[in-house]
Scaffold this motif. Structure first.
Motif, PDB file in Angstrom:
ATOM      1  N   GLY A   1      -0.600  -9.565  -2.075  1.00 60.58           N
ATOM      2  CA  GLY A   1      -0.748  -8.235  -1.501  1.00 60.58           C
ATOM      3  C   GLY A   1       0.409  -7.766  -0.634  1.00 60.58           C
ATOM      4  N   TYR A   2       1.498  -8.572  -0.578  1.00 61.88           N
ATOM      5  CA  TYR A   2       2.649  -8.228   0.258  1.00 61.88           C
ATOM      6  C   TYR A   2       3.938  -8.234  -0.551  1.00 61.88           C
ATOM      7  N   VAL A   3       4.871  -7.416  -0.121  1.00 60.88           N
ATOM      8  CA  VAL A   3       6.240  -7.401  -0.635  1.00 60.88           C
ATOM      9  C   VAL A   3       7.111  -7.979   0.472  1.00 60.88           C
ATOM     10  N   THR A   4       8.041  -8.856   0.113  1.00 61.35           N
ATOM     11  CA  THR A   4       8.969  -9.398   1.102  1.00 61.35           C
ATOM     12  C   THR A   4      10.326  -8.749   0.904  1.00 61.35           C
ATOM     13  N   ILE A   5      10.858  -8.224   1.992  1.00 62.24           N
ATOM     14  CA  ILE A   5      12.188  -7.599   2.004  1.00 62.24           C
ATOM     15  C   ILE A   5      13.087  -8.525   2.812  1.00 62.24           C
ATOM     16  N   SER A   6      14.210  -8.961   2.231  1.00 63.55           N
ATOM     17  CA  SER A   6      15.096  -9.887   2.938  1.00 63.55           C
ATOM     18  C   SER A   6      16.545  -9.619   2.584  1.00 63.55           C
ATOM     19  N   SER A   7      17.421 -10.188   3.402  1.00 59.55           N
ATOM     20  CA  SER A   7      18.859 -10.009   3.200  1.00 59.55           C
ATOM     21  C   SER A   7      19.610 -11.139   3.882  1.00 59.55           C
ATOM     22  N   ASN A   8      20.834 -11.376   3.429  1.00 59.03           N
ATOM     23  CA  ASN A   8      21.709 -12.349   4.088  1.00 59.03           C
ATOM     24  C   ASN A   8      22.374 -11.756   5.322  1.00 59.03           C
ATOM     25  N   ARG A   9      22.173 -10.492   5.548  1.00 54.71           N
ATOM     26  CA  ARG A   9      22.689  -9.820   6.741  1.00 54.71           C
ATOM     27  C   ARG A   9      21.508  -9.215   7.482  1.00 54.71           C
ATOM     28  N   GLU A  10      21.760  -8.516   8.562  1.00 59.82           N
ATOM     29  CA  GLU A  10      20.655  -7.895   9.285  1.00 59.82           C
ATOM     30  C   GLU A  10      19.986  -6.829   8.427  1.00 59.82           C
ATOM     31  N   LEU A  11      18.716  -6.634   8.669  1.00 64.76           N
ATOM     32  CA  LEU A  11      17.968  -5.555   8.025  1.00 64.76           C
ATOM     33  C   LEU A  11      17.871  -4.396   9.006  1.00 64.76           C
TER      34      LEU A  11
ATOM     35  N   VAL B   1       0.862  -1.179   0.000  1.00 66.73           N
ATOM     36  CA  VAL B   1       0.000   0.000   0.000  1.00 66.73           C
ATOM     37  C   VAL B   1       0.904   1.237   0.000  1.00 66.73           C
ATOM     38  N   PRO B   2       0.407   2.365  -0.479  1.00 66.13           N
ATOM     39  CA  PRO B   2       1.241   3.570  -0.555  1.00 66.13           C
ATOM     40  C   PRO B   2       1.884   3.974   0.771  1.00 66.13           C
ATOM     41  N   GLU B   3       1.218   3.729   1.882  1.00 66.25           N
ATOM     42  CA  GLU B   3       1.752   4.129   3.185  1.00 66.25           C
ATOM     43  C   GLU B   3       3.105   3.483   3.481  1.00 66.25           C
ATOM     44  N   PHE B   4       3.353   2.283   2.960  1.00 68.78           N
ATOM     45  CA  PHE B   4       4.601   1.572   3.243  1.00 68.78           C
ATOM     46  C   PHE B   4       5.626   1.661   2.100  1.00 68.78           C
ATOM     47  N   ALA B   5       5.332   2.450   1.083  1.00 68.57           N
ATOM     48  CA  ALA B   5       6.229   2.561  -0.070  1.00 68.57           C
ATOM     49  C   ALA B   5       7.622   3.068   0.319  1.00 68.57           C
ATOM     50  N   GLY B   6       7.722   3.935   1.309  1.00 76.77           N
ATOM     51  CA  GLY B   6       9.026   4.448   1.724  1.00 76.77           C
ATOM     52  C   GLY B   6       9.952   3.350   2.211  1.00 76.77           C
ATOM     53  N   LEU B   7       9.416   2.377   2.920  1.00 78.55           N
ATOM     54  CA  LEU B   7      10.217   1.250   3.411  1.00 78.55           C
ATOM     55  C   LEU B   7      10.683   0.380   2.245  1.00 78.55           C
ATOM     56  N   VAL B   8       9.781   0.106   1.322  1.00 77.12           N
ATOM     57  CA  VAL B   8      10.116  -0.714   0.150  1.00 77.12           C
ATOM     58  C   VAL B   8      11.161   0.001  -0.708  1.00 77.12           C
TER      59      VAL B   8
ATOM     60  N   VAL C   1      13.006   6.589   5.820  1.00 79.71           N
ATOM     61  CA  VAL C   1      11.903   6.044   5.021  1.00 79.71           C
ATOM     62  C   VAL C   1      10.702   6.991   4.987  1.00 79.71           C
ATOM     63  N   GLY C   2      10.749   8.058   5.792  1.00 80.56           N
ATOM     64  CA  GLY C   2       9.721   9.089   5.745  1.00 80.56           C
ATOM     65  C   GLY C   2       8.428   8.750   6.461  1.00 80.56           C
ATOM     66  N   PHE C   3       8.529   7.909   7.503  1.00 83.14           N
ATOM     67  CA  PHE C   3       7.332   7.482   8.221  1.00 83.14           C
ATOM     68  C   PHE C   3       7.048   8.355   9.434  1.00 83.14           C
ATOM     69  N   LYS C   4       5.784   8.634   9.641  1.00 84.09           N
ATOM     70  CA  LYS C   4       5.330   9.197  10.908  1.00 84.09           C
ATOM     71  C   LYS C   4       5.257   8.032  11.892  1.00 84.09           C
ATOM     72  N   PRO C   5       5.295   8.292  13.199  1.00 83.49           N
ATOM     73  CA  PRO C   5       5.315   7.196  14.176  1.00 83.49           C
ATOM     74  C   PRO C   5       4.209   6.160  14.021  1.00 83.49           C
ATOM     75  N   ALA C   6       2.979   6.558  13.718  1.00 84.26           N
ATOM     76  CA  ALA C   6       1.891   5.584  13.624  1.00 84.26           C
ATOM     77  C   ALA C   6       2.143   4.560  12.522  1.00 84.26           C
ATOM     78  N   VAL C   7       2.632   4.988  11.376  1.00 87.59           N
ATOM     79  CA  VAL C   7       2.933   4.061  10.285  1.00 87.59           C
ATOM     80  C   VAL C   7       4.159   3.232  10.650  1.00 87.59           C
ATOM     81  N   TRP C   8       5.156   3.857  11.248  1.00 92.18           N
ATOM     82  CA  TRP C   8       6.376   3.174  11.667  1.00 92.18           C
ATOM     83  C   TRP C   8       6.062   1.982  12.567  1.00 92.18           C
ATOM     84  N   TYR C   9       5.232   2.200  13.556  1.00 89.67           N
ATOM     85  CA  TYR C   9       4.947   1.144  14.523  1.00 89.67           C
ATOM     86  C   TYR C   9       4.007   0.072  13.976  1.00 89.67           C
TER      87      TYR C   9
END
Length: 86
Positions: free
Chosen positions: A33-43, A9-16, A50-58
């Motif tokens: 309906g989901y995007v998976t973000i992964s790595s071989n190291r820590e994320l 959804v647009p609200e989470f586009a900054g993280l993606v 990412v431009g999030f206000k606290p409510a979206v962040w949490y």
């Protein structure tokens, strides 16, 4: 492999978008309906970057996480390999 599943959804586009800008991080195509973000190291994500206000962040982990949330404060989310309690 640490991963986070983010609702497409647009609200989470900054993280993606932040994840896509990191060459060590893989961003999947949208599935169910989901995007998976992964790595071989820590994320590691910075709320302000990412431009999030606290409510979206949490709420950004609401799609699920694989690994252990090692840090989740006002400005930093860090997901590492492993599982809670083990």
């Amino acid at each position: 492999m640490p991963s986070i599943h983010v609702l497409d959804v647009p609200e989470f586009a900054g993280l993606v978008n932040a994840a896509r800008s990191d060459p060590d991080v893989e961003v999947s195509a949208v599935r169910r309906g989901y995007v998976t973000i992964s790595s071989n190291r820590e994320l590691v994500f910075d709320r302000r970057r990412v431009g999030f206000k606290p409510a979206v962040w949490y709420s950004c982990c609401s799609g699920g996480v694989q690994g252990t949330i090692a840090e989740y404060g006002r400005d930093i989310l860090r997901i590492v390999e492993g599982s809670a309690g083990g």
